[in-house]
Design a protein around this motif. Structure first.
Motif, PDB file in Angstrom:
ATOM      1  N   GLU A 156       0.628  -1.199  -0.103  1.00 24.81           N
ATOM      2  CA  GLU A 156      -0.089   0.018   0.116  1.00 24.81           C
ATOM      3  C   GLU A 156       0.766   1.303  -0.132  1.00 24.81           C
ATOM      4  O   GLU A 156       0.513   2.383  -0.542  1.00 24.81           O
ATOM      5  CB  GLU A 156      -0.902  -0.086   1.201  1.00 24.81           C
ATOM      6  N   ALA A 157       1.973   1.158   0.726  1.00 29.54           N
ATOM      7  CA  ALA A 157       2.861   2.332   0.671  1.00 29.54           C
ATOM      8  C   ALA A 157       3.316   3.023  -0.340  1.00 29.54           C
ATOM      9  O   ALA A 157       3.375   3.990  -0.221  1.00 29.54           O
ATOM     10  CB  ALA A 157       4.104   1.950   1.478  1.00 29.54           C
ATOM     11  N   ASP A 158       3.642   2.318  -1.317  1.00 28.98           N
ATOM     12  CA  ASP A 158       3.978   3.073  -2.464  1.00 28.98           C
ATOM     13  C   ASP A 158       3.225   2.778  -3.649  1.00 28.98           C
ATOM     14  O   ASP A 158       3.492   2.865  -5.104  1.00 28.98           O
ATOM     15  CB  ASP A 158       5.443   2.981  -2.818  1.00 28.98           C
ATOM     16  N   GLU A 172      -0.430   6.690   0.136  1.00 31.52           N
ATOM     17  CA  GLU A 172       0.493   6.120   1.237  1.00 31.52           C
ATOM     18  C   GLU A 172       0.143   6.875   2.507  1.00 31.52           C
ATOM     19  O   GLU A 172      -0.232   7.998   2.595  1.00 31.52           O
ATOM     20  CB  GLU A 172       1.890   6.783   0.809  1.00 31.52           C
ATOM     21  N   ASP A 173       0.014   6.165   3.504  1.00 31.16           N
ATOM     22  CA  ASP A 173      -0.035   6.598   4.896  1.00 31.16           C
ATOM     23  C   ASP A 173      -1.455   7.284   4.920  1.00 31.16           C
ATOM     24  O   ASP A 173      -1.464   8.429   5.569  1.00 31.16           O
ATOM     25  CB  ASP A 173       0.895   7.453   5.480  1.00 31.16           C
ATOM     26  N   GLY A 174      -2.517   6.610   4.362  1.00 31.34           N
ATOM     27  CA  GLY A 174      -4.026   7.428   4.401  1.00 31.34           C
ATOM     28  C   GLY A 174      -3.922   8.592   3.602  1.00 31.34           C
ATOM     29  O   GLY A 174      -5.078   9.368   3.652  1.00 31.34           O
ATOM     30  N   ILE A 175      -3.000   9.014   2.958  1.00 34.15           N
ATOM     31  CA  ILE A 175      -2.910  10.079   1.803  1.00 34.15           C
ATOM     32  C   ILE A 175      -3.230   9.711   0.659  1.00 34.15           C
ATOM     33  O   ILE A 175      -2.075   9.084  -0.064  1.00 34.15           O
ATOM     34  CB  ILE A 175      -1.760  10.961   2.145  1.00 34.15           C
ATOM     35  N   ASP A 208      -9.982   4.287   0.469  1.00 36.92           N
ATOM     36  CA  ASP A 208      -9.931   4.263   1.932  1.00 36.92           C
ATOM     37  C   ASP A 208      -8.871   5.247   2.604  1.00 36.92           C
ATOM     38  O   ASP A 208      -8.605   5.230   3.466  1.00 36.92           O
ATOM     39  CB  ASP A 208      -9.686   2.921   2.469  1.00 36.92           C
ATOM     40  N   SER A 209      -8.449   6.498   1.546  1.00 36.59           N
ATOM     41  CA  SER A 209      -7.595   7.414   2.247  1.00 36.59           C
ATOM     42  C   SER A 209      -8.274   8.388   2.927  1.00 36.59           C
ATOM     43  O   SER A 209      -9.541   8.535   2.781  1.00 36.59           O
ATOM     44  CB  SER A 209      -6.789   7.949   0.986  1.00 36.59           C
ATOM     45  N   THR A 210      -7.774   9.048   3.982  1.00 35.50           N
ATOM     46  CA  THR A 210      -8.215   9.867   4.719  1.00 35.50           C
ATOM     47  C   THR A 210      -8.305  11.615   4.298  1.00 35.50           C
ATOM     48  O   THR A 210      -9.424  12.204   3.956  1.00 35.50           O
ATOM     49  CB  THR A 210      -7.434  10.297   6.154  1.00 35.50           C
ATOM     50  N   ILE A 211      -7.021  11.746   3.277  1.00 33.77           N
ATOM     51  CA  ILE A 211      -6.921  12.908   2.787  1.00 33.77           C
ATOM     52  C   ILE A 211      -6.606  12.893   1.482  1.00 33.77           C
ATOM     53  O   ILE A 211      -5.719  12.052   1.064  1.00 33.77           O
ATOM     54  CB  ILE A 211      -5.555  13.695   3.653  1.00 33.77           C
ATOM     55  N   THR A 212      -6.737  13.918   0.657  1.00 36.10           N
ATOM     56  CA  THR A 212      -6.406  13.884  -0.721  1.00 36.10           C
ATOM     57  C   THR A 212      -5.545  15.181  -0.856  1.00 36.10           C
ATOM     58  O   THR A 212      -5.778  16.005  -0.441  1.00 36.10           O
ATOM     59  CB  THR A 212      -7.544  13.845  -1.849  1.00 36.10           C
ATOM     60  N   TYR A 362      -2.075  14.604  10.295  1.00 34.57           N
ATOM     61  CA  TYR A 362      -3.441  14.720  10.346  1.00 34.57           C
ATOM     62  C   TYR A 362      -4.186  13.438   9.562  1.00 34.57           C
ATOM     63  O   TYR A 362      -5.474  13.257  10.075  1.00 34.57           O
ATOM     64  CB  TYR A 362      -3.819  15.988   9.117  1.00 34.57           C
ATOM     65  N   SER A 363      -3.510  12.671   8.980  1.00 33.25           N
ATOM     66  CA  SER A 363      -4.184  11.348   8.084  1.00 33.25           C
ATOM     67  C   SER A 363      -4.407  10.426   9.505  1.00 33.25           C
ATOM     68  O   SER A 363      -5.209   9.488   8.823  1.00 33.25           O
ATOM     69  CB  SER A 363      -3.400  11.067   7.104  1.00 33.25           C
ATOM     70  N   LYS A 364      -3.906  10.437  10.451  1.00 31.05           N
ATOM     71  CA  LYS A 364      -4.310   9.680  11.506  1.00 31.05           C
ATOM     72  C   LYS A 364      -5.409   9.992  12.374  1.00 31.05           C
ATOM     73  O   LYS A 364      -5.977   8.970  13.237  1.00 31.05           O
ATOM     74  CB  LYS A 364      -2.962   9.548  12.487  1.00 31.05           C
ATOM     75  N   LEU A 365      -6.026  11.117  12.238  1.00 30.51           N
ATOM     76  CA  LEU A 365      -7.190  11.558  12.761  1.00 30.51           C
ATOM     77  C   LEU A 365      -8.436  10.770  12.306  1.00 30.51           C
ATOM     78  O   LEU A 365      -8.391  10.133  11.046  1.00 30.51           O
ATOM     79  CB  LEU A 365      -7.412  13.020  12.514  1.00 30.51           C
ATOM     80  N   PRO A 366      -9.515  10.433  13.166  1.00 26.88           N
ATOM     81  CA  PRO A 366     -10.664   9.567  12.717  1.00 26.88           C
ATOM     82  C   PRO A 366     -11.120  10.136  11.532  1.00 26.88           C
ATOM     83  O   PRO A 366     -11.351  11.092  11.196  1.00 26.88           O
ATOM     84  CB  PRO A 366     -11.475  10.029  13.777  1.00 26.88           C
TER      85      PRO A 366
END
Ligand SMILES: CCCCCCCCCCC/C=C/C(=O)SCCNC(=O)CCNC(=O)[C@H](O)C(C)(C)COP(=O)(O)OP(=O)(O)OC[C@H]1O[C@@H](n2cnc3c(N)ncnc32)[C@H](O)[C@@H]1OP(=O)(O)O
Length: 419
Positions: A156-158, A172-175, A208-212, A362-366
């Protein structure tokens, strides 16, 4: 289902609720082709199958036609259903590659599946057949490699998403990062690029990412609309091109207005035109201190877009907005920050490190809380933004036909030719 409908229509009369519930149920049934077995999934997309005439002329065709045919065969062998979004993309690219731009009548609103297919094809605008063929091959190759074996799937990372020619899209990392990738042209936006950005945003809104994040590769964030979008147009085509251009513009800006997750611009260098105006539709704008913000619309015989005719005066007051949007004053990053267009400025030498460290935290926030809060903030204005967008696109459609605009573009292009 009833619960969803109930929440949607709280306060409506029971008959209306029942009607809406029935309508939503039938829409969901229409869309349930997602759940067809893989062997059958091309059925509603029957034109994905290889037509006889393509086989017949195979020998006379180049390698990329061969790749195209082999990609079409691979689609039939896919073990995993790639989902409606990808199937629509495949359908649209197939039609564009074999028939060119969509010119069939738009299906009615209740013909949901055919309308979705028509919309996907029509959204490709004037994408050349060869590019559509290549994009189709790239997309299938990405699908095949991901369904080959789980050991071949990149971590997922890259993971880089296939199917884009003018962008690099990674998660990567929810982004999810969408990087404009025409660095030698200062990331000027071709019609293909507008289309690909819309597809990328659509995909990012559902992943499923948090931030774009939108950013640019190379020294520029973006030099705005690629002025060669106005070239190679014969006089009898110009009105139709302008009409399609206005639809493209409206749809493009509409994707930013409606984007459901936190959207961040990492402005790595100078930004021009539409790459400046849309910034107000982002939730955070981080800029390198090397970035500048320039909207030379009047110099080009054009008028503001990206909802800036509404958002800029509201943000910075009518005087400062007029300096930018009417008189084309270029702002430094510090000035743009003082006007509220930029959230924070970072030294260019540490820009990437500082921005990505911040965004990873920030991407680790709910995820759902971020999404809901964003929508609460944005929903107040959505209707007004869509109305502004439609009006700006309509006015630009007329402007593109004006002598002022044509002369300004010819000046830019002839300056290039003289060099
Ligand atoms: C019928 C019509 C249908 C149209 C459909 C459109 C749909 C949406 C329209 C949305 C409306 C948007 C409006 C805007 O964005 S207005 C802003 C437009 N942008 C510009 O005016 C910038 C033009 N470019 C420049 O002024 C300079 O290139 C720049 C200051 C950005 C950089 O200058 P520099 O000297 O550093 O570098 P070069 O000029 O040598 O650039 C390197 C190469 O890149 C090419 N380039 C850069 N920007 C553009 C551009 N916007 N359009 C086309 N080409 C661009 C440049 O020509 C060089 O190419 P070559 O190396 O091949 O010469």
């Amino acid at each position: 289902m009833a619960g969803v409908t109930g929440r949607l229509v709280r306060g409506w009369c029971p008959r209306a609720v029942r009607r809406l519930s029935l309508l939503l149920t039938s829409i969901l049934q229409c869309l349930s082709f997602t759940f067809l077995p893989v062997a059958k999934f091309t059925q509603p997309f029957s034109s994905l199958q290889v037509p006889a005439q393509l086989h017949m002329s195979k020998t006379a065709m180049g390698a990329s036609q061969k790749d195209f045919e082999s990609a079409m065969n691979q689609v039939k062998l896919l073990e995993k259903d790639p989902g409606n979004e990808v199937k629509l993309k495949l359908y649209a690219l197939y039609k564009q590659a074999t028939e060119g731009p969509c010119s069939t009548p738009k299906p009615g609103v209740f013909d949901l599946i055919n309308k979705a297919k028509w919309d996907a094809w029509n959204a490709l605008g004037n994408l050349p057949k060869e590019t559509a063929r290549q994009n189709y091959v790239d997309l299938v190759s990405g699908l095949s490699s991901s369904s080959d074996s789980s050991s071949q799937v990149k971590p997922e990372a890259d993971r880089e998403q296939a199917g884009y020619e003018t962008l690099v899209m990674t998660s990567e990392d929810g982004i999810t990062k969408i990087m404009l990738n025409r660095p030698t042209k200062m990331n000027a936006l071709t019609t293909q690029m507008y289309q690909e950005i819309m597809l990328a945003l659509e995909a990012a809104s559902k992943d499923d990412s948090t931030i774009t994040v939108l950013t640019g590769n190379g020294s520029y964030f973006s030099s705005g609309n690629d002025l060669t979008n106005f070239t190679h147009i014969s006089p009898d085509e110009i009105e139709e091109k302008a009409r399609r251009g206005a639809i493209l513009l409206r749809d493009f800006v509409g994707c930013f207005i409606d984007f459901p997750k936190p959207l961040v611009a990492a402005v790595n260098g100078p930004a021009v035109g539409i790459s400046v105006t849309i910034l107000r539709l982002f939730d955070l704008v981080y800029a390198s201190d090397r970035a500048t913000f320039h909207t030379p619309f009047s110099h080009l015989g054009q008028t503001p877009e990206g909802c800036s005719s509404y958002t800029f005066p509201k943000l910075m007051g009518p005087g400062k907005a007029a300096e930018m949007l009417i008189f084309g004053k270029k702002l430094t990053a510090a000035e743009a920050c003082a006007q509220g267009l930029v959230t924070e400025v970072f030294p260019d030498s540490t820009f990437q490190k500082e921005v990505w460290t911040r965004l990873k935290a920030y991407s680790k926030l709910p995820r759902n809380a971020l999404r809901i809060s964003k929508q609460m903030i944005r929903n107040h204005e959505k209707e007004k933004l869509h109305a502004t967008n439609a009006e700006e696109s309509r006015i630009l459609q007329e402007r593109w036909l004006s002598d002022e605009c044509m002369n300004a573009i010819m000046n830019f292009l002839s300056r290039k030719a003289k060099m």
